[in-house]
Design an enzyme around this catalytic site. Structure first.
Site, PDB file in Angstrom:
ATOM      1  CB  CYS A  39      -0.895  -0.016   1.240  1.00  0.00           C
ATOM      2  SG  CYS A  39      -1.790   1.526   1.514  1.00  0.00           S
ATOM      3  CD1 TRP A  75      -6.091  -3.890   4.931  1.00  0.00           C
ATOM      4  CD2 TRP A  75      -4.562  -4.978   3.684  1.00  0.00           C
ATOM      5  NE1 TRP A  75      -5.793  -3.103   3.845  1.00  0.00           N
ATOM      6  CE2 TRP A  75      -4.853  -3.739   3.067  1.00  0.00           C
ATOM      7  CE3 TRP A  75      -3.633  -5.837   3.099  1.00  0.00           C
ATOM      8  CZ2 TRP A  75      -4.241  -3.342   1.885  1.00  0.00           C
ATOM      9  CZ3 TRP A  75      -3.029  -5.440   1.915  1.00  0.00           C
ATOM     10  CH2 TRP A  75      -3.326  -4.213   1.320  1.00  0.00           C
ATOM     11  NE  ARG A 135     -11.941   0.878   0.759  1.00  0.00           N
ATOM     12  CZ  ARG A 135     -10.783   1.517   0.531  1.00  0.00           C
ATOM     13  NH1 ARG A 135      -9.638   0.873   0.642  1.00  0.00           N
ATOM     14  NH2 ARG A 135     -10.780   2.787   0.173  1.00  0.00           N
ATOM     15  CB  THR A 157      -7.697   1.677   5.148  1.00  0.00           C
ATOM     16  OG1 THR A 157      -7.892   2.588   6.251  1.00  0.00           O
ATOM     17  CG2 THR A 157      -8.925   1.717   4.247  1.00  0.00           C
ATOM     18  CB  VAL A 158      -2.736  -0.618   6.021  1.00  0.00           C
ATOM     19  CG1 VAL A 158      -3.014  -1.913   6.735  1.00  0.00           C
ATOM     20  CG2 VAL A 158      -2.732  -0.822   4.500  1.00  0.00           C
ATOM     21  CE1 TYR A 162      -5.366   2.230  -4.878  1.00  0.00           C
ATOM     22  CE2 TYR A 162      -3.804   4.049  -4.794  1.00  0.00           C
ATOM     23  CZ  TYR A 162      -4.134   2.731  -4.511  1.00  0.00           C
ATOM     24  OH  TYR A 162      -3.233   1.923  -3.871  1.00  0.00           O
TER      25      TYR A 162
END
Length: 313
Positions: A51, A84, A117, A119-120, A182
């Site tokens: 990411c 993840w 969502r 996310t990292v 994106y």
């Protein structure tokens, strides 16, 4: 014809990708002004090396010398319907702190009603057992500003004398480049895709000119905006050019941007923060709406160690 959205909740009716807002924005301080004090060993960083947003926090942690003060765990680069995951594999591992199987457990443990969502990056507080922050912008700023007693205080990625222009350049890079790839890749209509791609390459063309007579974005000093741009450039030719259809030009076709990419990659300690295997497997396997077969390309061949010549600037 409208394609299937990668993240339906983040897609407009006209096909544009609209990224969700970061949900956790608490702050760590070294002056007692917040509930989270800057203490070595208290916080843990959950990241994916695939990411670009998480990778920027990994780079800042490295440059500031905070590896001993702030622990880090890397997730499996292949994300499935559960999000993840923590698994043992090359360059990633199970979770040694909370023994989570999935990052979603950190989110729901902090807010059981969270519906977004997962996310990292995630910056986790081991004492209160909750997420402090999941915004890479905030995490990079905190690593730079409030942990100086535990790392390299002389490294300042947010110089005050260029603060206003730095913020302006960073915002442009975020909107047109970091998020621009994106917006192109996740567009579900032709018009939305073309608008994003043209904005992306207009920004890259402008940056190419900016780097003609100076080594980095602000002269001879590397600042946070350079690493913000780097995290997209390092993924571009291997992923975004093909997978996200950002194929007007490669970064290798831009003499200044390509040399600049090599220059940053060859800075001390940076190569070990980059894992092209994680990067490629994440995008090509995870995004089945874009790449239904899950086949990962074996190329391109990238020589990131070759001389760049930008030290002459």
């Amino acid at each position: 014809m409208t394609a299937t959205a990668q993240f339906p909740q983040e897609q407009s009716k006209t096909g544009e990708f609209a990224r969700q807002e970061d949900a956790f924005r608490d702050w760590i301080s070294n002056d007692g002004s917040t509930r989270y004090p800057a203490v070595a060993g208290r916080y843990h960083l959950y990241v994916s090396l695939a990411c670009p947003w998480a990778s920027r926090t990994v780079i800042v942690r490295k440059l500031k010398g905070l590896e001993e003060a702030i622990g880090m765990t890397v997730v499996d680069p292949v994300r499935d319907e559960f999000g993840w995951a923590f698994r043992d594999g090359p360059g990633y591992s199970t979770d040694p702190i909370n023994h989570f199987a999935f990052l979603s457990e950190a989110y729901l443990g902090t807010d059981p009603k969270f519906e977004g969502r997962y996310t990292v990056p995630v910056l986790w507080d081991k004492e209160t057992k909750r997420i402090v922050n999941n915004s890479e912008d905030d995490i990079c700023r905190m690593f730079n500003d409030v942990f100086n007693q535990f790392g390299r205080a002389q490294v300042d990625l947010f110089p005050k004398d260029i603060a206003a222009e730095h913020e302006e350049v960073s915002q442009c890079i975020y909107d047109k480049v970091n998020n621009g790839v994106y917006k192109a890749g996740f567009a579900t209509r032709q018009r939305a895709y073309e608008h994003a791609v043209r904005g992306l390459f207009a920004a890259l063309d402008t940056l190419e000119v900016r780097l003609t007579g100076q080594r980095f974005l602000f002269g001879q000093t590397i600042v946070e905006a350079d690493w913000r741009l780097f995290c997209t450039l390092i993924r571009f030719d291997a992923v975004y050019y093909l997978h996200f259809k950002c194929n007007l030009r490669r970064i290798a076709d831009y003499p200044n941007l390509h040399g600049y990419l090599l220059d940053l990659y060859q800075q001390l300690g940076i190569a070990e923060t980059v894992n092209l295997d994680h990067i490629k497997r994440h995008y090509y396997i995870t995004h089945r709406e874009i790449n239904p077969t899950g086949i990962v390309p074996i190329g391109p061949e990238l020589d990131l160690a070759k001389p760049h010549g930008r030290e002459r600037l």
